[in-house]
Design a protein around this motif. Structure first.
Motif, PDB file in Angstrom:
ATOM      1  N   LEU A   6      -5.266  10.918  -4.876  1.00  0.00           N
ATOM      2  CA  LEU A   6      -4.310   9.834  -5.079  1.00  0.00           C
ATOM      3  C   LEU A   6      -2.916  10.252  -4.645  1.00  0.00           C
ATOM      4  O   LEU A   6      -2.206   9.513  -3.951  1.00  0.00           O
ATOM      5  CB  LEU A   6      -4.299   9.419  -6.551  1.00  0.00           C
ATOM      6  CG  LEU A   6      -3.221   8.403  -6.964  1.00  0.00           C
ATOM      7  CD1 LEU A   6      -3.399   7.105  -6.183  1.00  0.00           C
ATOM      8  CD2 LEU A   6      -3.296   8.140  -8.462  1.00  0.00           C
ATOM      9  N   LEU A   9      -2.699  10.251  -0.893  1.00  0.00           N
ATOM     10  CA  LEU A   9      -2.640   8.917  -0.320  1.00  0.00           C
ATOM     11  C   LEU A   9      -1.274   8.275  -0.513  1.00  0.00           C
ATOM     12  O   LEU A   9      -0.800   7.524   0.335  1.00  0.00           O
ATOM     13  CB  LEU A   9      -3.722   8.035  -0.950  1.00  0.00           C
ATOM     14  CG  LEU A   9      -5.156   8.349  -0.535  1.00  0.00           C
ATOM     15  CD1 LEU A   9      -6.129   7.525  -1.361  1.00  0.00           C
ATOM     16  CD2 LEU A   9      -5.360   8.102   0.950  1.00  0.00           C
ATOM     17  N   VAL A  10      -0.626   8.576  -1.620  1.00  0.00           N
ATOM     18  CA  VAL A  10       0.706   8.029  -1.871  1.00  0.00           C
ATOM     19  C   VAL A  10       1.733   8.661  -0.949  1.00  0.00           C
ATOM     20  O   VAL A  10       2.596   8.000  -0.380  1.00  0.00           O
ATOM     21  CB  VAL A  10       1.095   8.224  -3.351  1.00  0.00           C
ATOM     22  CG1 VAL A  10       2.558   7.914  -3.559  1.00  0.00           C
ATOM     23  CG2 VAL A  10       0.240   7.330  -4.242  1.00  0.00           C
ATOM     24  N   ARG A  79       8.282   0.655  -0.323  1.00  0.00           N
ATOM     25  CA  ARG A  79       6.886   0.295  -0.083  1.00  0.00           C
ATOM     26  C   ARG A  79       6.506   0.734   1.323  1.00  0.00           C
ATOM     27  O   ARG A  79       7.258   0.531   2.269  1.00  0.00           O
ATOM     28  CB  ARG A  79       6.685  -1.226  -0.198  1.00  0.00           C
ATOM     29  CG  ARG A  79       5.245  -1.669   0.056  1.00  0.00           C
ATOM     30  CD  ARG A  79       5.139  -3.169   0.312  1.00  0.00           C
ATOM     31  NE  ARG A  79       5.893  -3.586   1.490  1.00  0.00           N
ATOM     32  CZ  ARG A  79       5.497  -3.428   2.746  1.00  0.00           C
ATOM     33  NH1 ARG A  79       4.343  -2.835   3.032  1.00  0.00           N
ATOM     34  NH2 ARG A  79       6.259  -3.846   3.742  1.00  0.00           N
ATOM     35  N   TRP A  90      -7.814  -1.064  -5.769  1.00  0.00           N
ATOM     36  CA  TRP A  90      -7.699   0.229  -5.087  1.00  0.00           C
ATOM     37  C   TRP A  90      -7.839   0.103  -3.572  1.00  0.00           C
ATOM     38  O   TRP A  90      -7.516   1.041  -2.840  1.00  0.00           O
ATOM     39  CB  TRP A  90      -8.764   1.185  -5.620  1.00  0.00           C
ATOM     40  CG  TRP A  90      -8.471   1.712  -6.985  1.00  0.00           C
ATOM     41  CD1 TRP A  90      -9.034   1.319  -8.154  1.00  0.00           C
ATOM     42  CD2 TRP A  90      -7.511   2.714  -7.334  1.00  0.00           C
ATOM     43  NE1 TRP A  90      -8.501   2.010  -9.214  1.00  0.00           N
ATOM     44  CE2 TRP A  90      -7.558   2.886  -8.735  1.00  0.00           C
ATOM     45  CE3 TRP A  90      -6.617   3.489  -6.606  1.00  0.00           C
ATOM     46  CZ2 TRP A  90      -6.761   3.785  -9.416  1.00  0.00           C
ATOM     47  CZ3 TRP A  90      -5.814   4.407  -7.277  1.00  0.00           C
ATOM     48  CH2 TRP A  90      -5.888   4.540  -8.662  1.00  0.00           C
ATOM     49  N   THR A  92      -6.081  -1.881  -1.718  1.00  0.00           N
ATOM     50  CA  THR A  92      -4.827  -2.241  -1.083  1.00  0.00           C
ATOM     51  C   THR A  92      -4.285  -1.062  -0.277  1.00  0.00           C
ATOM     52  O   THR A  92      -4.371   0.094  -0.723  1.00  0.00           O
ATOM     53  CB  THR A  92      -3.772  -2.688  -2.108  1.00  0.00           C
ATOM     54  OG1 THR A  92      -2.560  -3.028  -1.404  1.00  0.00           O
ATOM     55  CG2 THR A  92      -3.452  -1.584  -3.095  1.00  0.00           C
ATOM     56  N   PRO A  93      -3.710  -1.315   0.900  1.00  0.00           N
ATOM     57  CA  PRO A  93      -3.107  -0.228   1.673  1.00  0.00           C
ATOM     58  C   PRO A  93      -1.645   0.010   1.317  1.00  0.00           C
ATOM     59  O   PRO A  93      -0.978   0.811   1.964  1.00  0.00           O
ATOM     60  CB  PRO A  93      -3.230  -0.741   3.109  1.00  0.00           C
ATOM     61  CG  PRO A  93      -3.097  -2.218   2.975  1.00  0.00           C
ATOM     62  CD  PRO A  93      -3.775  -2.561   1.673  1.00  0.00           C
ATOM     63  N   GLN A  94      -1.144  -0.667   0.284  1.00  0.00           N
ATOM     64  CA  GLN A  94       0.267  -0.559  -0.067  1.00  0.00           C
ATOM     65  C   GLN A  94       0.483   0.591  -1.062  1.00  0.00           C
ATOM     66  O   GLN A  94      -0.219   0.685  -2.075  1.00  0.00           O
ATOM     67  CB  GLN A  94       0.781  -1.864  -0.682  1.00  0.00           C
ATOM     68  CG  GLN A  94       0.454  -3.111   0.121  1.00  0.00           C
ATOM     69  CD  GLN A  94       1.053  -3.095   1.511  1.00  0.00           C
ATOM     70  OE1 GLN A  94       2.154  -2.562   1.721  1.00  0.00           O
ATOM     71  NE2 GLN A  94       0.363  -3.682   2.477  1.00  0.00           N
ATOM     72  N   VAL A  95       1.458   1.452  -0.746  1.00  0.00           N
ATOM     73  CA  VAL A  95       1.835   2.530  -1.658  1.00  0.00           C
ATOM     74  C   VAL A  95       3.333   2.460  -1.911  1.00  0.00           C
ATOM     75  O   VAL A  95       4.098   1.941  -1.096  1.00  0.00           O
ATOM     76  CB  VAL A  95       1.434   3.915  -1.114  1.00  0.00           C
ATOM     77  CG1 VAL A  95      -0.069   4.046  -1.042  1.00  0.00           C
ATOM     78  CG2 VAL A  95       2.061   4.168   0.244  1.00  0.00           C
ATOM     79  N   TYR A  96       3.754   2.977  -3.060  1.00  0.00           N
ATOM     80  CA  TYR A  96       5.138   2.825  -3.501  1.00  0.00           C
ATOM     81  C   TYR A  96       5.718   4.177  -3.919  1.00  0.00           C
ATOM     82  O   TYR A  96       5.011   5.054  -4.422  1.00  0.00           O
ATOM     83  CB  TYR A  96       5.223   1.865  -4.686  1.00  0.00           C
ATOM     84  CG  TYR A  96       4.983   0.419  -4.306  1.00  0.00           C
ATOM     85  CD1 TYR A  96       6.047  -0.435  -4.036  1.00  0.00           C
ATOM     86  CD2 TYR A  96       3.683  -0.092  -4.214  1.00  0.00           C
ATOM     87  CE1 TYR A  96       5.830  -1.765  -3.695  1.00  0.00           C
ATOM     88  CE2 TYR A  96       3.463  -1.415  -3.865  1.00  0.00           C
ATOM     89  CZ  TYR A  96       4.537  -2.248  -3.604  1.00  0.00           C
ATOM     90  OH  TYR A  96       4.321  -3.548  -3.252  1.00  0.00           O
ATOM     91  N   ARG A 116       0.195   3.885  -6.322  1.00  0.00           N
ATOM     92  CA  ARG A 116      -0.578   3.050  -5.417  1.00  0.00           C
ATOM     93  C   ARG A 116      -0.386   1.598  -5.833  1.00  0.00           C
ATOM     94  O   ARG A 116      -0.392   1.283  -7.029  1.00  0.00           O
ATOM     95  CB  ARG A 116      -2.055   3.440  -5.488  1.00  0.00           C
ATOM     96  CG  ARG A 116      -2.935   2.811  -4.392  1.00  0.00           C
ATOM     97  CD  ARG A 116      -2.614   3.391  -3.038  1.00  0.00           C
ATOM     98  NE  ARG A 116      -3.366   2.747  -1.971  1.00  0.00           N
ATOM     99  CZ  ARG A 116      -4.414   3.315  -1.353  1.00  0.00           C
ATOM    100  NH1 ARG A 116      -4.811   4.516  -1.718  1.00  0.00           N
ATOM    101  NH2 ARG A 116      -5.030   2.692  -0.378  1.00  0.00           N
TER     102      ARG A 116
END
Length: 340
Positions: A6, A9-10, A79, A90, A92-96, A116
């Motif tokens: 995780l 990925l972030v 973002r 999970w 979603t391709p959006q990470v913050y 995420r």
């Protein structure tokens, strides 16, 4: 999901920024691109634009305590999209990534959050407006009345913001050029927030008042391939007038600026009109000479605390400044891609 996976990925979409910010000049691929002539609409455009690769909601504030001491405050939500499609949960391709900071003349407190999107941990909604990551939040019933809070291990803040002027569309009605070759973003500001609230510092709580400046920007390739970073200024003068200006550093520097009259009337300025030169010639420049011939502006911009380095996953310098010379006032300076 494995915690280490995780975290990877972030962080992955932000690694390009950590490489001297040059990654923001990489090809946009299938991500959406800003369109000149596109009309920004509100409140819809206060929200997220997931088809674009990179976006940020950015608040900075110049504050004073009851004893007249100066403070600076920052709240930022970034973002980044892993792919030019949206998804649920999970998938979603959006990470913050969230950054918060408080600056005093002697100290600079920094905290960071990573999340995420799609699972409720972080996100943005347009109406009513809410931007959050974990318990950090910028939100309100409408965009003229917001509350903002964040905390780290050794600081925190809880403040209220009230808009006293209009939104300002940067560039050509919100289409902001970033290079001579055409890179651009959609970009608007709310530079007229009044702020009241409380800082929590190691020495205790401090009641503060002041003015805040909000920026919201989204793009998929905001820099040209040769550009490695920027120096960005938001300056508020005692006359009520304001100036946003930035220098994008590359083989040939590119500048853009907007003069904002006290009534909110915005005048965009072409490449080369805004001039910002470091006074120091060695190290990280935290004193600058800023000029704008059209307004008779010739000022010295000086950091409240030269040590306002954001020691985050994506390092940069961000802090409050004072303004002296032809105009007086306060503001904020951000420097990216200059190393530590």
């Amino acid at each position: 999901m494995n915690v280490k996976l995780l975290i990877l990925l972030v962080l992955l979409p932000f690694q390009a920024l950590a490489q001297g910010f040059a990654g923001l000049g990489s090809e946009a691929g299938d991500f959406a691109q800003p369109e000149r002539g596109h009309v920004l609409t509100f409140p819809e455009d206060h929200g997220a634009h997931p088809a674009f690769r990179i976006e940020w909601w950015y608040m900075t504030a110049n504050l004073k305590g009851a004893d007249g001491r100066d403070y600076g405050l920052q709240w930022t939500l970034f973002r980044s999209a892993l792919a030019p499609v949206d998804g649920q949960g999970w998938e979603t391709p959006q990470v913050y990534m969230g950054h918060a900071a408080v600056t005093t003349p002697e100290a600079h407190f920094v905290a960071e959050r990573l999340a995420r999107g799609g699972i409720g941990q972080a996100g943005v909604t347009a109406s009513p407006f809410a931007a959050w990551i974990d318990e950090w939040a910028l939100m309100g019933p409408d965009f003229d009345h917001l509350t903002m809070r964040a905390q780290g291990s050794d600081f925190g803040y809880d403040v209220a913001l009230t808009a006293k002027g209009p939104l300002v569309l940067q560039g050509d009605r919100g289409y902001s050029f970033k290079s001579a070759s055409g890179q651009a973003s959609h970009y608007y500001s709310q530079p007229f927030f009044d702020l009241t609230g409380t800082l929590t510092l190691p020495e205790g709580e401090v009641a503060v008042t002041g003015q805040a400046w909000f920026d919201h920007e989204w793009s998929s390739q905001p820099l040209a391939e040769d550009q490695t970073g920027w120096d960005w200024f938001s300056l508020s003068f005692d006359t009520g007038d304001k100036l946003m200006g930035f220098v994008l550093r590359g083989e040939s520097d590119y500048t853009s600026a907007t003069w904002i009259a006290a009534d909110g009337t915005a005048t965009p300025l072409p490449n080369g009109a805004f001039q910002a030169e470091p006074v120091e010639q060695t190290g990280l420049p935290t004193t600058w000479r800023v000029t704008l011939a059209e307004q008779g502006l010739d000022v010295t911009v000086t950091a409240l605390n030269p040590g306002a380095w954001m020691t985050t996953s994506v390092p940069y310098w961000e802090g409050p400044v004072t303004i002296t010379g032809s105009h007086q006032g306060r503001g904020y300076l951000e420097m990216t891609g200059r190393g530590d």
